[in-house]
Scaffold this active site. Structure first.
Site, PDB file in Angstrom:
ATOM      1  CG  ASP A  92      -6.337 -16.855  18.285  1.00  0.00           C
ATOM      2  OD1 ASP A  92      -7.034 -17.650  18.949  1.00  0.00           O
ATOM      3  OD2 ASP A  92      -6.354 -16.814  17.045  1.00  0.00           O
TER       4      ASP A  92
ATOM      5  CG  ASN B  65     -16.206 -15.977  29.950  1.00  0.00           C
ATOM      6  OD1 ASN B  65     -17.340 -16.392  30.187  1.00  0.00           O
ATOM      7  ND2 ASN B  65     -15.956 -15.100  28.980  1.00  0.00           N
TER       8      ASN B  65
ATOM      9  CE1 TYR C  80     -20.291 -23.955  24.210  1.00  0.00           C
ATOM     10  CE2 TYR C  80     -22.354 -24.920  24.962  1.00  0.00           C
ATOM     11  CZ  TYR C  80     -21.400 -23.927  25.040  1.00  0.00           C
ATOM     12  OH  TYR C  80     -21.539 -22.911  25.957  1.00  0.00           O
TER      13      TYR C  80
ATOM     14  CE  LYS D  78     -17.917 -24.393  27.835  1.00  0.00           C
ATOM     15  NZ  LYS D  78     -17.490 -23.129  28.438  1.00  0.00           N
TER      16      LYS D  78
ATOM     17  CB  THR E 218     -24.730 -12.316  24.740  1.00  0.00           C
ATOM     18  OG1 THR E 218     -24.724 -13.290  23.689  1.00  0.00           O
ATOM     19  CG2 THR E 218     -24.406 -12.995  26.065  1.00  0.00           C
TER      20      THR E 218
HETATM   21  N1  LIG Z   1     -24.428 -17.351  26.252  1.00  0.00           N
HETATM   22  C1  LIG Z   1     -24.947 -18.473  26.718  1.00  0.00           C
HETATM   23  O1  LIG Z   1     -26.158 -18.727  26.572  1.00  0.00           O
HETATM   24  C2  LIG Z   1     -24.092 -19.445  27.501  1.00  0.00           C
HETATM   25  C3  LIG Z   1     -24.720 -20.536  28.126  1.00  0.00           C
HETATM   26  C4  LIG Z   1     -23.951 -21.439  28.852  1.00  0.00           C
HETATM   27  C5  LIG Z   1     -22.596 -21.255  28.961  1.00  0.00           C
HETATM   28  N2  LIG Z   1     -22.001 -20.203  28.354  1.00  0.00           N
HETATM   29  C6  LIG Z   1     -20.537 -20.058  28.510  1.00  0.00           C
HETATM   30  O2  LIG Z   1     -20.250 -18.745  28.957  1.00  0.00           O
HETATM   31  C7  LIG Z   1     -18.988 -18.329  28.417  1.00  0.00           C
HETATM   32  C8  LIG Z   1     -19.153 -17.016  27.682  1.00  0.00           C
HETATM   33  O3  LIG Z   1     -20.081 -17.200  26.615  1.00  0.00           O
HETATM   34  P1  LIG Z   1     -20.651 -15.958  25.768  1.00  0.00           P
HETATM   35  O4  LIG Z   1     -22.049 -16.276  25.416  1.00  0.00           O
HETATM   36  O5  LIG Z   1     -20.338 -14.690  26.433  1.00  0.00           O
HETATM   37  O6  LIG Z   1     -19.740 -16.098  24.431  1.00  0.00           O
HETATM   38  P2  LIG Z   1     -19.379 -14.985  23.353  1.00  0.00           P
HETATM   39  O7  LIG Z   1     -20.332 -13.843  23.381  1.00  0.00           O
HETATM   40  O8  LIG Z   1     -19.189 -15.725  22.066  1.00  0.00           O
HETATM   41  O9  LIG Z   1     -17.969 -14.447  23.838  1.00  0.00           O
HETATM   42  C9  LIG Z   1     -16.874 -15.298  23.779  1.00  0.00           C
HETATM   43  C10 LIG Z   1     -15.644 -14.569  24.251  1.00  0.00           C
HETATM   44  O10 LIG Z   1     -14.549 -15.491  24.091  1.00  0.00           O
HETATM   45  C11 LIG Z   1     -13.555 -14.862  23.294  1.00  0.00           C
HETATM   46  N3  LIG Z   1     -12.910 -15.837  22.423  1.00  0.00           N
HETATM   47  C12 LIG Z   1     -13.488 -16.672  21.543  1.00  0.00           C
HETATM   48  N4  LIG Z   1     -12.541 -17.358  20.866  1.00  0.00           N
HETATM   49  C13 LIG Z   1     -11.350 -16.936  21.367  1.00  0.00           C
HETATM   50  C14 LIG Z   1      -9.996 -17.246  21.073  1.00  0.00           C
HETATM   51  N5  LIG Z   1      -9.661 -18.109  20.094  1.00  0.00           N
HETATM   52  N6  LIG Z   1      -9.016 -16.622  21.769  1.00  0.00           N
HETATM   53  C15 LIG Z   1      -9.328 -15.713  22.732  1.00  0.00           C
HETATM   54  N7  LIG Z   1     -10.588 -15.372  23.044  1.00  0.00           N
HETATM   55  C16 LIG Z   1     -11.576 -15.974  22.358  1.00  0.00           C
HETATM   56  C17 LIG Z   1     -14.263 -13.782  22.487  1.00  0.00           C
HETATM   57  O11 LIG Z   1     -13.378 -12.709  22.250  1.00  0.00           O
HETATM   58  P3  LIG Z   1     -12.828 -12.265  20.802  1.00  0.00           P
HETATM   59  O12 LIG Z   1     -13.966 -12.306  19.863  1.00  0.00           O
HETATM   60  O13 LIG Z   1     -12.268 -10.886  21.066  1.00  0.00           O
HETATM   61  O14 LIG Z   1     -11.751 -13.242  20.514  1.00  0.00           O
HETATM   62  C18 LIG Z   1     -15.350 -13.325  23.456  1.00  0.00           C
HETATM   63  O15 LIG Z   1     -14.848 -12.321  24.306  1.00  0.00           O
HETATM   64  C19 LIG Z   1     -18.511 -19.490  27.545  1.00  0.00           C
HETATM   65  O16 LIG Z   1     -17.625 -20.300  28.274  1.00  0.00           O
HETATM   66  C20 LIG Z   1     -19.786 -20.236  27.218  1.00  0.00           C
HETATM   67  O17 LIG Z   1     -19.529 -21.610  26.935  1.00  0.00           O
HETATM   68  C21 LIG Z   1     -22.709 -19.292  27.617  1.00  0.00           C
END
Ligand SMILES: NC(=O)c1ccc[n+]([C@@H]2O[C@H](COP(=O)([O-])OP(=O)(O)OC[C@H]3O[C@@H](n4cnc5c(N)ncnc54)[C@H](OP(=O)(O)O)[C@@H]3O)[C@@H](O)[C@H]2O)c1
Length: 242
Positions: free
Chosen positions: A62, A84, A150, A154, A185
């Protein structure tokens, strides 16, 4: 394969984009350390990679827990670090953001990457090679009412990339950013309705797929990007360019 004999740690690879990154790195031959808080999801991701002929292990942490969590992820030499993991935050007026949310977002989205890089990059530098890919966002490029927190986290990742490129680049460690635009996603699909009018003006007219973000990470982590340091690669269908 491009990444044979490389060990890659992908934070936040139990869900969303991180899963696609873990799979794509494994498909290029890397042994992947899948990480997150959810053991059941993490073990499933690692098992699916193994089933597809790759190598993966799940390590739980965590990242809100700070140094102890970062240490739990940095127990062996890492060649590729993908910072990530992040808390995605729903838009909220600044005055309504709870102090606890601010602390948690800064801890998970920035401090964890900072600590992990501090634990892992010196080893990469000592071995003379390594790659770090930070996940930023097009939200970190511009201001946006309702997403001050947020966007700040970033933008911090974009800034850290440049400082770390300067710090570790001379030792053979490349540090770069992938900045996704809206990416569909399971979690973000529910926001598609709000995103649709925005993305309609992007040259591609659509959101990204996690696999498209993952391919940018694989490129920056691999030998084809051998002289790319401190760069920010947007994967946003051109959204931020027009
Ligand atoms: N999706 C988008 O549209 C988008 C756009 C721009 C940038 N991004 C960036 O891309 C990256 C991935 O985003 P995503 O959309 O895939 O997010 P997501 O679906 O919410 O996944 C987030 C991941 O981070 C882990 N996580 C969250 N809090 C945590 C903690 N306290 N300790 C350890 N792990 C933690 C979660 O795992 P657990 O739940 O198992 O802890 C999950 O595997 C991020 O950096 C986000 O800012 C995403």
């Amino acid at each position: 394969m491009n990444l044979s004999n490389r060990t890659a740690l992908v934070t936040g690879s139990t869900d969303g984009i991180g899963v696609a990154i873990a799979r794509a790195l494994a498909a290029e031959g890397a042994r992947v350390l899948v990480s997150g808080r959810d053991t059941a999801r993490g073990e499933k991701v690692a098992a699916a990679i193994a089933e597809a002929g790759g190598q993966a292990d799940f390590v739980r942490a965590d990242l809100a827990e700070g140094l102890s969590a970062a240490r739990a992820l940095a127990t062996e030499p890492i060649d590729i670090l993908v910072n990530n993991a992040a808390m995605l935050l729903a838009p909220q007026p600044t005055a309504e953001v709870a102090e606890e949310t601010i602390d948690r977002a800064l801890a998970v989205n920035i401090k964890a990457a900072f600590l992990l890089t501090g634990l892992i990059a010196p080893g990469m530098a000592a071995r003379g090679h390594g790659a770090i890919v930070n996940l930023g966002s097009i939200n970190g490029l511009n201001g946006s009412a309702g997403s001050a927190l947020y966007s700040t986290t970033k933008a911090a990742m974009h800034s850290l990339t440049k400082s770390w490129a300067d710090e570790y680049g001379p030792s053979g460690v490349r540090v770069n950013t992938v900045a996704p635009g809206p990416t569909t996603t399971e979690k973000t699909a529910k926001w598609d309705e709000h995103i649709a009018p925005l993305i309609a003006r992007a040259p591609s007219r659509r959101t990204s797929k996690p696999e498209e973000i993952a391919q940018a990470v694989v490129f920056l982590a691999g030998a084809h990007a051998s002289n790319i340091h401190g760069a920010l690669l947007t994967v946003d269908g051109g959204f931020s360019a027009v």
